[in-house]
Design a protein around this motif. Structure first.
Motif, short mmCIF file in Angstrom:
data_model
loop_
_atom_site.label_atom_id
_atom_site.label_comp_id
_atom_site.label_asym_id
_atom_site.label_seq_id
_atom_site.Cartn_x
_atom_site.Cartn_y
_atom_site.Cartn_z
N TYR A 1 -5.84 -1.17 0.75
CA TYR A 1 -4.71 -0.88 -0.13
C TYR A 1 -4.27 -2.04 -1.01
CZ TYR A 1 -4.23 3.43 2.54
OH TYR A 1 -4.46 4.65 3.14
N ARG B 1 9.85 -6.38 -0.67
CA ARG B 1 8.43 -6.26 -0.97
C ARG B 1 7.69 -7.52 -0.55
NH1 ARG B 1 5.11 -1.97 -2.39
NH2 ARG B 1 6.85 -1.12 -3.52
N PRO C 1 1.33 -2.86 -1.35
CA PRO C 1 1.98 -1.62 -0.93
C PRO C 1 2.77 -1.80 0.37
CG PRO C 1 -0.28 -1.21 -1.60
CD PRO C 1 -0.11 -2.70 -1.53
N ARG C 2 3.73 -0.93 0.58
CA ARG C 2 4.62 -1.04 1.74
C ARG C 2 3.88 -1.00 3.08
NH1 ARG C 2 9.34 -1.61 -0.29
NH2 ARG C 2 10.00 -0.53 -2.16
N ALA D 1 1.34 -1.51 -6.97
CA ALA D 1 1.68 -1.37 -5.55
C ALA D 1 2.48 -0.09 -5.31
CB ALA D 1 2.45 -2.59 -5.07
N GLU D 2 3.41 0.20 -6.20
CA GLU D 2 4.22 1.43 -6.06
C GLU D 2 3.37 2.68 -6.26
OE1 GLU D 2 7.41 0.64 -8.80
OE2 GLU D 2 8.57 -0.44 -7.26
N ILE E 1 0.18 2.90 -5.54
CA ILE E 1 -0.60 3.01 -4.30
C ILE E 1 0.28 3.61 -3.20
CG2 ILE E 1 -1.80 1.71 -2.49
CD1 ILE E 1 -2.59 -0.30 -4.77
N ASP E 2 1.53 3.15 -3.11
CA ASP E 2 2.47 3.72 -2.13
C ASP E 2 2.60 5.24 -2.30
OD1 ASP E 2 3.26 1.32 -0.86
OD2 ASP E 2 4.91 0.98 -2.28
N VAL F 1 -1.65 5.88 -0.17
CA VAL F 1 -1.48 5.52 1.24
C VAL F 1 -1.59 6.80 2.07
CG1 VAL F 1 0.04 4.56 3.00
CG2 VAL F 1 -0.16 3.45 0.78
#
Length: 184
Positions: free
Chosen positions: A42, A64, A80-81, A174-175, A177-178, A182
Motif C-alpha cells: 500500500y 497521518r 495510507p491509514r 494515500a487518501e 489508496i485508503d 485497502v
C-alpha cells in the motif's frame, strides 16, 4: 544453452483474489511481517527502502504517518491509514522495549526473504516480493485518478522530482489508496 523460464522474466504480480490470504498470513506472522507487507503493498516501497526504515524514517504528523526513504529517488510520502496503524504498533513496541524499529530486518535481503515467506505461506502463485509493489502500481494506474508523474514520484521512479509537485500530492494518493484499494 539454458533458456530461462519466461514466467520468471515477466514482472511479478499479486492477483486481487490472492490479497485476502496474503493479508491474513501477514497478520498471523506478527507486527513486523504485517508492516513489511503493507509498506510494499500500500505504500509501494521497495525492499531496500523498507530496510532503510529499520532504524527510523517513519513518523506521525498529526493523524497521518509519513515515511522518508533514500531509495533510488529520495522522498517523504504520506502513507495510507492501514500502513500507519501497522507503523504505530511497531513504534509502541520500540518505545516499550527499545531496539530497532524493524527488529528482524538488517538489509533488503532480509525484507525480500520475509516477504517471500509470507507470500509462499499464503500460497500465492508468483511469490516474488516485487509483486506487492507492482499490484499497487497497476491498481493506481487503473484508477486513472492519479497523474502519471505523481504516481511515479510516489513509487520513487527515476525522472520525477517530488519537490516540483504541488503540496499535498502524496497525501492525495494515500487518501485514494485508503478509499479505493485497502482490502482490509
Amino acid at each position: 544453452m539454458h533458456t530461462p523460464d519466461r514466467s520468471q522474466l515477466a514482472p511479478a504480480r499479486i492477483r486481487p483474489a490472492e490479497l485476502p490470504a496474503v493479508l491474513a498470513e501477514a497478520r498471523s506472522g506478527g507486527p513486523v511481517d504485517h508492516a513489511l507487507v503493507l509498506l510494499s503493498l500500500y505504500a509501494g516501497l521497495r525492499p531496500g527502502e523498507i530496510a532503510d526504515l529499520a532504524e527510523g524514517g517513519a513518523e506521525r504528523t498529526g493523524d497521518r504517518w509519513r515515511v522518508t526513504v533514500a531509495g533510488r529517488r529520495a522522498r517523504t510520502i504520506a502513507v495510507p491509514r492501514a500502513v500507519g496503524a501497522a507503523l504505530a504498533v511497531l513504534a509502541e513496541r520500540r518505545a516499550a522495549h527499545g531496539g530497532p524499529f524493524l527488529p528482524t530486518v538488517r538489509d533488503a535481503a532480509d525484507v525480500e526473504e520475509e516477504l517471500h515467506t509470507v507470500l509462499m505461506d499464503a500460497r500465492v502463485a508468483d511469490p516474488r516480493p516485487f509483486g506487492l509493489r507492482a499490484h499497487l502500481a497497476d491498481r493506481l494506474a487503473e484508477l486513472a485518478a492519479v497523474p502519471t508523474d505523481h504516481l511515479f514520484a510516489y513509487l520513487g521512479s527515476a525522472g520525477v522530482d517530488p519537490a516540483v509537485l504541488p503540496a499535498g500530492w502524496d497525501l492525495a494518493i494515500a487518501e485514494l489508496i485508503d478509499r479505493r484499494l485497502v482490502e482490509e
